[in-house]
Write a protein that holds these residues in place. Structure first.
Motif, mmCIF file in Angstrom:
data_model
loop_
_atom_site.group_PDB
_atom_site.id
_atom_site.type_symbol
_atom_site.label_atom_id
_atom_site.label_comp_id
_atom_site.label_asym_id
_atom_site.label_seq_id
_atom_site.Cartn_x
_atom_site.Cartn_y
_atom_site.Cartn_z
ATOM 1 N N GLU A 1 34.738 44.151 125.985
ATOM 2 C CA GLU A 1 36.054 44.018 125.365
ATOM 3 C C GLU A 1 36.817 42.833 125.958
ATOM 4 O OE1 GLU A 1 39.923 46.781 124.140
ATOM 5 O OE2 GLU A 1 38.340 47.625 125.419
ATOM 6 N N GLN A 2 36.651 42.595 127.257
ATOM 7 C CA GLN A 2 37.291 41.433 127.888
ATOM 8 C C GLN A 2 36.790 40.126 127.284
ATOM 9 O OE1 GLN A 2 36.906 41.570 132.219
ATOM 10 N NE2 GLN A 2 37.172 43.790 132.194
ATOM 11 N N ALA A 3 35.529 40.140 126.845
ATOM 12 C CA ALA A 3 34.910 38.923 126.301
ATOM 13 C C ALA A 3 35.127 38.771 124.803
ATOM 14 C CB ALA A 3 33.413 38.927 126.597
ATOM 15 N N ASP A 4 35.888 39.658 124.183
ATOM 16 C CA ASP A 4 36.060 39.632 122.728
ATOM 17 C C ASP A 4 36.501 38.248 122.247
ATOM 18 O OD1 ASP A 4 36.158 40.611 120.132
ATOM 19 O OD2 ASP A 4 38.239 41.264 120.316
ATOM 20 N N GLY A 5 35.773 37.712 121.284
ATOM 21 C CA GLY A 5 36.049 36.370 120.775
ATOM 22 C C GLY A 5 35.339 35.282 121.529
ATOM 23 N N GLY A 6 34.814 35.624 122.706
ATOM 24 C CA GLY A 6 34.174 34.631 123.557
ATOM 25 C C GLY A 6 32.714 34.941 123.829
ATOM 26 N N THR A 7 32.319 34.767 125.089
ATOM 27 C CA THR A 7 30.915 34.868 125.488
ATOM 28 C C THR A 7 30.779 35.790 126.686
ATOM 29 O OG1 THR A 7 30.528 32.593 124.752
ATOM 30 C CG2 THR A 7 28.893 33.541 126.245
ATOM 31 N N ILE A 8 29.764 36.643 126.658
ATOM 32 C CA ILE A 8 29.451 37.466 127.822
ATOM 33 C C ILE A 8 28.101 37.019 128.365
ATOM 34 C CG2 ILE A 8 28.338 39.339 126.517
ATOM 35 C CD1 ILE A 8 29.674 41.285 128.557
ATOM 36 N N PHE A 9 28.026 36.849 129.683
ATOM 37 C CA PHE A 9 26.795 36.415 130.351
ATOM 38 C C PHE A 9 26.258 37.583 131.160
ATOM 39 C CE2 PHE A 9 24.970 34.072 134.194
ATOM 40 C CZ PHE A 9 23.716 33.952 133.613
ATOM 41 N N LEU A 10 25.148 38.150 130.693
ATOM 42 C CA LEU A 10 24.515 39.288 131.366
ATOM 43 C C LEU A 10 23.426 38.761 132.289
ATOM 44 C CD1 LEU A 10 24.224 41.693 128.295
ATOM 45 C CD2 LEU A 10 26.011 41.668 130.056
ATOM 46 N N ASP A 11 23.803 38.505 133.533
ATOM 47 C CA ASP A 11 22.853 37.968 134.508
ATOM 48 C C ASP A 11 21.972 39.095 135.043
ATOM 49 O OD1 ASP A 11 21.600 36.095 136.058
ATOM 50 O OD2 ASP A 11 23.218 35.903 137.528
ATOM 51 N N GLU A 12 20.717 38.778 135.317
ATOM 52 C CA GLU A 12 19.732 39.749 135.809
ATOM 53 C C GLU A 12 19.637 40.956 134.872
ATOM 54 O OE1 GLU A 12 17.815 38.623 137.834
ATOM 55 O OE2 GLU A 12 18.936 37.064 138.848
ATOM 56 N N ILE A 13 19.521 40.678 133.592
ATOM 57 C CA ILE A 13 19.447 41.734 132.574
ATOM 58 C C ILE A 13 18.225 42.625 132.778
ATOM 59 C CG2 ILE A 13 18.181 40.266 130.939
ATOM 60 C CD1 ILE A 13 20.869 42.728 129.854
ATOM 61 N N GLY A 14 17.193 42.083 133.416
ATOM 62 C CA GLY A 14 15.973 42.855 133.664
ATOM 63 C C GLY A 14 16.169 44.010 134.612
ATOM 64 N N ASP A 15 17.300 44.029 135.345
ATOM 65 C CA ASP A 15 17.583 45.111 136.291
ATOM 66 C C ASP A 15 18.482 46.192 135.693
ATOM 67 O OD1 ASP A 15 16.230 44.179 138.749
ATOM 68 O OD2 ASP A 15 17.603 42.491 138.578
ATOM 69 N N MET A 16 18.827 46.050 134.417
ATOM 70 C CA MET A 16 19.699 47.041 133.784
ATOM 71 C C MET A 16 18.911 48.309 133.461
ATOM 72 S SD MET A 16 21.935 46.607 130.272
ATOM 73 C CE MET A 16 23.113 45.463 130.992
ATOM 74 N N SER A 17 19.545 49.471 133.645
ATOM 75 C CA SER A 17 18.888 50.759 133.377
ATOM 76 C C SER A 17 18.615 50.922 131.890
ATOM 77 C CB SER A 17 19.765 51.905 133.872
ATOM 78 O OG SER A 17 20.940 52.005 133.080
ATOM 79 N N LEU A 18 17.628 51.739 131.555
ATOM 80 C CA LEU A 18 17.284 51.970 130.148
ATOM 81 C C LEU A 18 18.439 52.575 129.343
ATOM 82 C CD1 LEU A 18 13.606 53.182 130.572
ATOM 83 C CD2 LEU A 18 14.359 51.132 129.355
ATOM 84 N N PRO A 19 19.187 53.566 129.879
ATOM 85 C CA PRO A 19 20.326 54.084 129.102
ATOM 86 C C PRO A 19 21.367 53.005 128.787
ATOM 87 C CG PRO A 19 19.748 55.617 130.859
ATOM 88 C CD PRO A 19 18.954 54.363 131.108
ATOM 89 N N ALA A 20 21.639 52.140 129.774
ATOM 90 C CA ALA A 20 22.607 51.067 129.540
ATOM 91 C C ALA A 20 22.060 50.066 128.526
ATOM 92 C CB ALA A 20 22.950 50.364 130.852
ATOM 93 N N GLN A 21 20.756 49.811 128.582
ATOM 94 C CA GLN A 21 20.131 48.912 127.602
ATOM 95 C C GLN A 21 20.349 49.425 126.181
ATOM 96 O OE1 GLN A 21 15.965 48.040 128.434
ATOM 97 N NE2 GLN A 21 16.371 48.081 130.633
ATOM 98 N N ALA A 22 20.220 50.736 125.994
ATOM 99 C CA ALA A 22 20.395 51.319 124.662
ATOM 100 C C ALA A 22 21.815 51.097 124.148
ATOM 101 C CB ALA A 22 20.077 52.813 124.710
ATOM 102 N N LYS A 23 22.785 51.207 125.034
ATOM 103 C CA LYS A 23 24.176 51.025 124.624
ATOM 104 C C LYS A 23 24.494 49.557 124.347
ATOM 105 C CE LYS A 23 25.630 55.210 126.986
ATOM 106 N NZ LYS A 23 26.361 55.807 128.109
ATOM 107 N N VAL A 24 23.907 48.659 125.130
ATOM 108 C CA VAL A 24 24.084 47.223 124.869
ATOM 109 C C VAL A 24 23.474 46.868 123.521
ATOM 110 C CG1 VAL A 24 23.376 44.905 125.593
ATOM 111 C CG2 VAL A 24 24.253 46.530 127.280
ATOM 112 N N LEU A 25 22.312 47.440 123.227
ATOM 113 C CA LEU A 25 21.659 47.194 121.941
ATOM 114 C C LEU A 25 22.568 47.614 120.784
ATOM 115 C CD1 LEU A 25 19.147 46.378 120.303
ATOM 116 C CD2 LEU A 25 18.322 48.729 120.577
ATOM 117 N N ARG A 26 23.221 48.747 120.940
ATOM 118 C CA ARG A 26 24.130 49.230 119.877
ATOM 119 C C ARG A 26 25.274 48.243 119.665
ATOM 120 N NH1 ARG A 26 28.939 52.575 119.939
ATOM 121 N NH2 ARG A 26 29.281 53.402 117.840
#
Length: 382
Positions: free
Chosen positions: A226-251
């Protein structure tokens, strides 16, 4: 100040040109949208006046092309068919302003001043951001030249980007470069280190939470998306994100909507996603550690940042750059490096990449002589 007037009516073009030239503006003309686009691609204009109803390419289509290609000139739409819906559509698409015919001299001059003031502010803001982010990509190797070229092609689009490469190679620098060259550069750039956020807090960090949703939630909190709305979000080290969080990011990527922790209302967000990882995500998919559908969403464009050991010809340039930067920050004279010292640094292996080299240069500036010699390198690096 240089202004482009795009209008298929000759009388309008030349009368507006005469008015603006009397105010000491340099004016160029285009009689249709296609010619206007070609001129805007070649020249930098402080403002563009664009009629809406034109043959070949109308004004709204031209506006879309200008925004899509990242052309920074403010566009003022002009129409003899006053319609609030058209005006709103133009502003939504990125027009600076909308004025109607017959043209009013004072309105034209005020709009033009505001547009040029905005262009100046955008330019100054980009310079400031460059200083803040330190976005220089230093190097002349073939691999870095190719990476810079790719950044230039990718940045003006809305495509998701996945940046791969080892730790310390400059993935964050690439993300910032894409952002600064994009049409979202005046909007927020929000960084998230996925590896640094505990798994139990990542939902709150990314998607926000409502007051009282858990023990320490003493107030509403906007998440990173929400802070990045209209702009860009940089998800660094995305490979370390948990599977549940990955599902929510995908949504969020699929639906452009999120629900804060403890909330019952969906929030719509418009965010460009740039992700980075030092892991082989396809191997992580095979191990069951990363979602394949999320990978395909993130990897519309994949940019690989080469390790320093693959671009050792850039080491002398990087050493000079770091030496000047560190000396400037400390207020000391610039320290030079002998050819023999540079040769030894080029022969050295750099598992920590650019970050390691920068630390070594700082160490040599503190402990070595001026110039730094091969013996200094042997004493303080190896």
């Amino acid at each position: 100040m240089k202004v482009l007037i795009v209008d298929d009516e000759r009388a309008i073009r030349y009368s507006l040109k005469e008015i603006l030239e009397m105010e000491n503006y340099q004016v160029e003309l285009a009689e249709n949208g296609l010619e206007g686009l070609q001129k805007a691609q070649k020249e930098k204009y402080d403002a563009i006046f664009c009629d809406i109803k034109m043959p070949e390419m109308d004004g709204i289509e031209l506006l879309g092309k200008i925004i899509e290609e990242g052309i920074e000139s403010p566009v003022v739409m002009v129409s003899g068919h006053a319609d609030i819906n058209i005006a709103v559509e133009c502003i939504k698409k990125g027009a600076f302003d909308f004025i109607e015919k017959p043209l009013d001299l004072n309105r034209i001059l005020i709009t033009l001043k505001n547009a040029t003031d905005k262009a100046t502010l955008v330019k100054e803001t980009k310079i400031l951001k460059k200083k803040i982010y330190g976005n220089e990509m230093i190097g002349e190797s073939i691999s870095i030249a190719h990476l810079k070229e790719m950044i230039g092609k990718v940045a003006p689009t809305q495509a998701s980007v996945l940046i791969t490469g080892p730790n310390g190679s400059g993935k964050e620098l690439v993300a910032q470069g894409i952002y600064q060259l994009s049409g979202r550069s005046m909007m927020p750039f929000v960084e998230v280190n996925c590896a640094a956020i505990p798994s139990e807090l990542i939902d709150s960090e990314l998607f926000g939470h409502k007051k009282g949703s858990f023990t320490s939630a003493i107030r509403d909190h906007k998440g990173k998306f929400e802070q990045a709305d209209g702009g860009t979000i940089f998800l660094d080290e995305i490979g370390d994100m948990s599977l549940p969080a990955q599902a929510k990011v995908l949504r969020v990527l699929q639906e452009k909507k999120l629900t804060p922790v403890g909330g019952d209302k969906e929030i719509t967000v418009d965010v460009r996603v740039i992700a980075a990882t030092n892991k082989n995500l396809q191997e992580e998919i095979a191990k069951g550690n990363f979602r394949e559908d999320l990978y395909h969403r993130l990897s519309v464009i994949v940019l690989r940042v080469p390790p320093l050991d693959d671009r050792k010809e850039d080491i002398p340039i990087l050493v000079e750059y770091f030496a000047e930067k560190i000396s400037s920050e400390s207020g000391k004279p610039v320290t030079l490096f002998s050819d023999e010292a540079l040769q030894l640094l080029q022969e050295h292996s750099w598992p920590g990449n650019i970050r390691e080299l920068r630390n070594v240069v700082e160490r040599l500036l503190i402990l070595g002589g001026n110039p730094v010699t091969a013996q200094d390198v042997k004493d303080y690096v190896f």
